[in-house]
Structures are given as C-alpha cells and as structure tokens.
Design a protein around this motif. Structure first.
Motif, PDB file in Angstrom:
ATOM      1  N   MET A 393      31.026   5.362  65.802  1.00 50.29           N
ATOM      2  CA  MET A 393      29.997   5.911  66.681  1.00 50.29           C
ATOM      3  C   MET A 393      29.101   6.878  65.919  1.00 50.29           C
ATOM      4  O   MET A 393      29.581   7.795  65.252  1.00 50.29           O
ATOM      5  N   ILE A 394      27.780   6.683  66.033  1.00 47.01           N
ATOM      6  CA  ILE A 394      26.859   7.630  65.414  1.00 47.01           C
ATOM      7  C   ILE A 394      26.973   8.980  66.109  1.00 47.01           C
ATOM      8  O   ILE A 394      27.275   9.068  67.291  1.00 47.01           O
ATOM      9  N   GLN A 395      26.732  10.047  65.355  1.00 44.54           N
ATOM     10  CA  GLN A 395      26.857  11.413  65.882  1.00 44.54           C
ATOM     11  C   GLN A 395      25.634  12.219  65.488  1.00 44.54           C
ATOM     12  O   GLN A 395      25.297  12.317  64.302  1.00 44.54           O
ATOM     13  N   GLY A 396      24.967  12.815  66.454  1.00 42.07           N
ATOM     14  CA  GLY A 396      23.887  13.747  66.179  1.00 42.07           C
ATOM     15  C   GLY A 396      22.610  13.085  65.712  1.00 42.07           C
ATOM     16  O   GLY A 396      22.498  11.859  65.615  1.00 42.07           O
ATOM     17  N   ASP A 397      21.624  13.911  65.423  1.00 43.89           N
ATOM     18  CA  ASP A 397      20.313  13.442  64.991  1.00 43.89           C
ATOM     19  C   ASP A 397      20.287  13.245  63.482  1.00 43.89           C
ATOM     20  O   ASP A 397      21.198  13.660  62.760  1.00 43.89           O
ATOM     21  N   LEU A 398      19.228  12.614  63.020  1.00 45.15           N
ATOM     22  CA  LEU A 398      19.049  12.411  61.586  1.00 45.15           C
ATOM     23  C   LEU A 398      18.919  13.749  60.862  1.00 45.15           C
ATOM     24  O   LEU A 398      18.322  14.694  61.377  1.00 45.15           O
ATOM     25  N   ILE A 399      19.490  13.797  59.671  1.00 45.55           N
ATOM     26  CA  ILE A 399      19.439  14.977  58.814  1.00 45.55           C
ATOM     27  C   ILE A 399      18.536  14.665  57.629  1.00 45.55           C
ATOM     28  O   ILE A 399      18.537  13.542  57.109  1.00 45.55           O
ATOM     29  N   VAL A 400      17.767  15.635  57.192  1.00 44.29           N
ATOM     30  CA  VAL A 400      16.916  15.446  56.018  1.00 44.29           C
ATOM     31  C   VAL A 400      17.790  15.289  54.777  1.00 44.29           C
ATOM     32  O   VAL A 400      18.712  16.076  54.540  1.00 44.29           O
TER      33      VAL A 400
END
Length: 685
Positions: A393-400
């Motif tokens: 499962m993906i977690q959280g928003d995209l990180i730079v």
C-alpha cells in the motif's frame, strides 16, 4: 495509639488510607496498586467522555490528505478480501464494488470478504481497536475506522456472515468532535435498512458509505477533484489510494477485481468492470518506455557473441523513458547503498524493494495527466518524486528526491520504495526518520544510475508536447498533418516579406523542434531576419548549431522601420560591415526544454548565446527576467536585427527569437503591443 499522619497523607487506619483494589504491605501499611489501562467503574463518566473526545480529535488531526477517506475504506476492504482468500481457497472470487455519487456527494465500497463477527462489529469504531496483524495486512493501528466514524457526519455501514447480519448508521460524528461547548449529544449507531442492492446480493462481506460535507471534513465536496467519469476516477484511485496495490517482486498476481461506478452531478453514469487493483506504474501508460534490464541483457549477450555492446538496436533509442525494478539483493549491490551500514540494515530488515522510472522530460507528466488520464489541466496526479509504500500500500504524498546536483532530474524520475512490515505513523503521514532517510538514499541512487543512460536511450527534450498515448501509422500521420495544416495555418501577411509570392513555404504552426529549424531557416533566407548568419546545425553534438551576428551592406537594411523593417535596430552603431565571433545556437519547440536542460546541468546557460524557439513557455519565470524587443518602447535595446527578447539572470544574458510572437508581430505590430507590455512589463515577472 494510631500513628499521626504526616501532612497531606491519610492516617493508615482511616477510611482514606492506602487501601485500594489491590494492595501490598510496605512498612506496615498497605500500598495501593491499580492497572492504568483499566478505567474502573468509579471514574466520572464525563471525564472518560472528554478524554475519549480528545483522543479522537488527535486521531482526526493526523489525517490531512485529500484521499485519506477513500484509502481507509479501500484498505479495510482489501484486507477483508485477503483474509477470506486464505480461508476459502481457490474457489473464492474476491471482489470490490466502488460507487462514487457526485450528486449525492458520497463514496461507498462493498466487499465480499470475511465480514465482521458481532463482537468485532460493535467495537471496531472505537480508538485503537484493530483485528489486523500488521505484517500481512495493510493497516494495523486501529485508528482508521475511528477516523471514518468521527471524521464525517454521515456514515452507513453493514456486515453479513459469521452468523451475524446488521446495517446501521452513525450521524453527526464530526459535529460532536468539533463541539467545544459540550452541547452536542454524543452520537450512537442506529440500526437502519440496507441502501445497497450490491450488498444485499452478496453472501458475506461488508458495506461502507460516507456522505461528505461539513466545515472541517476533508474533502467537503467530491467536485474538488474535477473528475466526473469512471475513467478519470480510476487514475485517481489507482495512483493515490490502496486500490493501486503494489505487489512484491515475484508475488503471484492478485485474484481481486473491482467494479467502479461514477454518477455525475447531472446523473450521467459511467462504469468500469472487473479491473485489477494495481498501482499505475508509469511505464504501463507511457509508450516507448523500456526496461533497462532488457538493454543490459542485450549488451551482455552481444559481448558474449563478440559484438560491440555499445551498438544498440534502434528500438533502444529516442525513448520516452526507462524503468527498472529492484529487489532487496539488487539494492544492496548498489555501491552507494551497500557501504552505508544504517541504510543496508534498513533495506535488509524490511525486505525493501524499489521501482524507478526516468522520463526524458517533465512534460511527460502533463501529457499523461491531460491526454491519457483526462484530468484537470496542470494537476499532475502522477509525476516525478519519491513515493513510499508499505505492505502493498502506498503511504503519504510524494517526497522530493534530494539530489545535490542536476536537480532538474528530481522531477523527471518517479521512484517507489516498498517496505515490508514497516510501521508508519498515525493516520497516513509517513515513516520513521531512518526509514525515510533510507528511501531517499535509494531514490538518489536509482536516479544517478538512470541518468547515465539519458543521452544514449532517451529523446532530446525539445520542449515540444510529447505524444505518449499512441503510435501513428504513416497514413494516419499524413491525414492528421493535413487536418493540422487546415486548423492551424501559418500566415505572414506583411507584404514587405517573401516577395514576389508573399507567402512562407512552411504552411502550418510548428509542432516539433525540426519545424522550428525549417521556419527559422526560411525567415533568414527570405530576408525577414537579417542579423544572423548560420555556420552549422548539428543534432548529434551537445549543442544544436553555430552562428555569427552579422551586419552586411547595405547597412540601411538593418535599420528599424515600423512598416517595412519592424525587426530592425533603432540606430546602427557601426559605420561598416561587422561579423561577430562564432557563437552557440540552440533550437527548441518551447523554451521550457532548454530551461530544464540548464537546470539538469546537461547544458550551460553561459555557453548558449541565442535560442530560437516557437513558444517561450512558462519555466523561465522561475529564474529569469525577460525583456521584450517587440515592445516598441524597447527597440533601442535590440542589438542585432531579428532578435525578439533578451533573457537575463544574474551574470548571464541570453538572446531569444520567439517565432510565435515574431509572426504575430509581423502581422500586426500595433496589435501585439498590449500583450508584450503586460507579459514582459517591467523586465519580467
């Protein structure tokens, strides 16, 4: 005689002594002990209620994403399907039914999973109650159901199977939590009739439905997403929620399928049936993307066969992107990761896997969003960055991606780092610092690995809009070009140019960098631009061409005249012919492509003296100021015939010929003045 009690300490023989529910003798007195996890029956009910409200409010604060509500419902449903798969075996067909009603502002999910037992069903909405093991399931903290119950004002839910059938609703949960004055009665679950025919038809499973709205709920309205069809919502859910399940490498394909139905605000119904819940990896939607492993395998075979491994087939050139999957062992073999003990420990402990996609241009994400996903323009639902995932499962928003050089690449690469059995924070915020640090190091290592192949395998970023949704056959391309010519004619109406026919040979608006080169060459040959002399054009070397600024007799041909020579200089500062030293020229369809190459370090802004583009784009605004030489107030700033703009940043100065604006200027000098002054007024934005 009783021993006198010290100040503030009750007498040992008094009713208020140290006696309690449990006790032990210490120094002749009975010491009280109690279990802090048990409230006890003698604690004031209002104190308990206030404490529970504070606890729930803290849980709600941890959910800040616009997709959290969908994610919680979907992850619970998928876990229920997985549990029943392990119980029922091959004969069972796991299924989800998702319904999004924009008119009703509701989101509902039905699953034919294990369902709830009665005792589970009556307690799972309470904080910190979970029936998941945390290693095999997507969630395990027991706060998601509480968020669903008290984060919104309308929740309907039902379960069947396990000898138990119940359908109920809870109204006003969010209003009660937000009530600071204690006047709102705490809501309870009330039995109601089922409102889902799909739930009524299954033999076992669960049903959840949220109606959105309210001051502090997120989202307030499903219209925020500007998605009105099942196809559009499919992209949102697969990329931003657990519906886009991330498989572990080598794992058997999931048997789960789902139906998605979307009802627009005007009642139109669109649907998708029997779709697999799988993350939308970029290479699955972007044409001309190739697995780097295939290239490496080809080179290895060529080497064994005594052939040149560097001579790659044409199918490995001019690609939109390259991608690669990395298992735990492959990550540990990467030099920058394996030598760091802390990072290698995290990779091993959590069986970390990864995926990397490297695109030739950030414009790929716009094309994917606008033309393929058909979402609102500018909303890059899938884009460059680092995405974390845990237990499929993906977690959280995209990180730079934290690159220290060639920083433009951080927006061209989409990296997914997948943990097994990690423990994300409450809500959907993220991971512990050491896990995030390891993921960031992995993302940097993958980008550094892929960028080495950029010039050999990928297209050159010309700034033109990429075509990723289809490959056109020759006759289709010809037909499309004929229509494009009809819809987008290129006309220069000024009678002072291209005599005697008074028309330009290229008949339609440029669509590619090559079109820009052709148009620019015709403008020079036709005497429209008189201050540039071309020495060479090269599409192989780092830069596109070499030119010289040139002032040739008769000198009067270079002097500005609004009607006959609007691209001239206001006053010629030379009394004879002059030719400059050779300088570097770059062609682009849009200046955005060159700006990105400057940011990536592929090309140096100090090397390039002139850029010829069709469109000036938008990305220059981040770093540069632009001076328009098509603004009649700035004619005195034009150093050589034909220049349209000057781009400046600190110590650098770049001349531009923006053909789109040049053509409009030639056709109507006065008509473009307002645009030039507003667009570039004050020397830029």
């Amino acid at each position: 005689m009783p021993i006198p009690a010290e100040a503030g300490v009750p007498n040992a023989t008094s009713p208020g002594s140290l006696l309690g529910p449990k006790g032990s003798v210490q120094g002749g007195a009975m010491a009280v002990t109690w279990d802090p996890l048990q409230n006890g029956n003698d604690i004031d009910g209002e104190i308990i209620a206030a404490a529970q409200k504070r606890q729930i409010k803290n849980i709600l604060k941890s959910y800040v994403g616009m997709y959290d509500s969908f994610s919680e419902l979907l992850q619970n449903a998928l876990d229920a399907l997985d549990r029943r798969c392990s119980e029922d075996g091959d004969g069972y067909k796991p299924k989800l039914w998702i319904r999004i009603d924009l008119a009703e502002n509701s989101f509902s999910v039905v699953d034919n999973g294990v369902g709830f037992k009665e005792k589970e069903f009556k307690s799972f909405l309470a904080p910190n109650i979970s029936f998941k093991d945390g290693r095999k399931t997507r969630g395990n903290k027991g706060v998601g159901a509480t968020y669903i119950a008290y984060g919104f004002d309308s929740l309907t839910f039902a379960t069947k199977g396990n000898g138990y059938l119940f359908c109920g609703e809870m109204l006003g949960g969010r209003t009660w939590v937000d009530d600071e004055n204690g006047i709102v009665v705490r809501p309870v679950v009330e039995e109601t009739l089922s409102s889902s025919q799909t739930f009524d038809a299954i033999d076992r499973g669960s049903y959840f439905r949220i109606v959105f709205g309210g001051v502090n709920s997120r989202p307030k309205s499903l219209s925020w997403y500007q998605a009105t069809t099942a196809e559009q919502w499919l992209y949102l859910l697969l990329i931003r929620t657990p519906l886009g399940s991330v498989p572990f490498i080598g794992e058997a394909e999931s048997k789960v399928t789902f139906d998605l139905e979307v009802i627009s605000q005007d009642g139109a119904v669109t649907s998708i049936s029997n779709a697999p819940p799988s993350y939308m990896f970029p290479h699955l939607k972007i044409k001309a993307s190739i697995n780097l492993k295939d290239v490496l395998d080809y080179q290895e075979k060529a080497l064994k066969d005594g052939k040149d491994p560097g001579a790659l087939p044409s199918k490995y050139s001019k690609l939109n992107g390259i991608y690669e999957f990395f298992d735990t062992g492959k990550l540990l073999e990467m030099r920058s990761l394996g030598v760091d003990e802390d990072i290698s420990r995290v990779i091993s402990e959590f069986s970390v896997e990864a995926y990397g996609y490297f695109s030739y241009s950030t414009s790929i994400w716009d094309q994917l969003n606008d033309s393929v996903a058909k979402l609102r323009r500018g909303y890059r639902i899938l884009r460059g960055g680092l995405q974390l995932a845990n237990n499929r499962m993906i977690q959280g928003d995209l990180i730079v991606i934290p690159l220290t050089s060639n920083t433009g690449y951080q927006n061209q690469a989409h990296i997914l780092v997948h943990f097994k059995g990690a423990d994300p924070d409450l809500g959907r915020k993220g991971f512990q610092p050491e896990l995030r640090t390891a993921a960031e190091a992995i993302s940097v290592a993958i980008v550094n690995r892929h960028k080495q192949w950029r010039s050999k395998l990928l297209k050159t970023d010309s700034g033109a809009k990429p075509e990723i949704s289809k490959e056109l056959e020759l006759h289709e391309w010809v037909k499309q070009q004929e229509k494009y010519e009809s819809d987008n004619p290129l006309v220069i109406e000024n009678k002072n140019f291209f005599a005697p026919v008074r028309e330009i040979s290229i008949t339609s608006i440029p669509q590619s960098e090559q079109d820009v080169i052709v148009l620019f060459s015709q403008l020079i040959a036709g005497g429209v631009i008189r201050g540039i002399r071309l020495l060479a054009t090269n599409q192989v070397r780092q830069y596109d061409g070499i030119f010289k600024f040139s002032i040739k007799e008769p000198l009067a041909n270079h002097v500005f005249d609004k009607m006959t020579n609007p691209l001239g200089v206001e006053e010629l500062h030379h009394d004879g012919e002059r030719v400059s030293a050779p300088k570097i020229l770059e062609y682009k369809h849009s200046l955005d492509g060159l700006i990105r190459e400057f940011e990536n370090g592929e090309k140096s802004e100090k090397d390039v003296h002139l850029a010829v583009v069709w469109d000036i784009g938008e990305e220059w605004k981040r770093t540069y100021e632009a001076l328009s030489l098509l603004d009649l107030d700035n004619i005195h700033q034009r150093d050589f015939h034909g220049l349209t703009h000057v781009l400046s940043s600190g110590n650098t100065r770049l001349y531009l010929i923006v053909l789109k604006e040049l053509v409009a200027y030639l056709n109507n000098v006065d008509g473009v003045q307002d645009f030039q002054k507003v667009m570039y007024g004050g020397g830029g934005q």
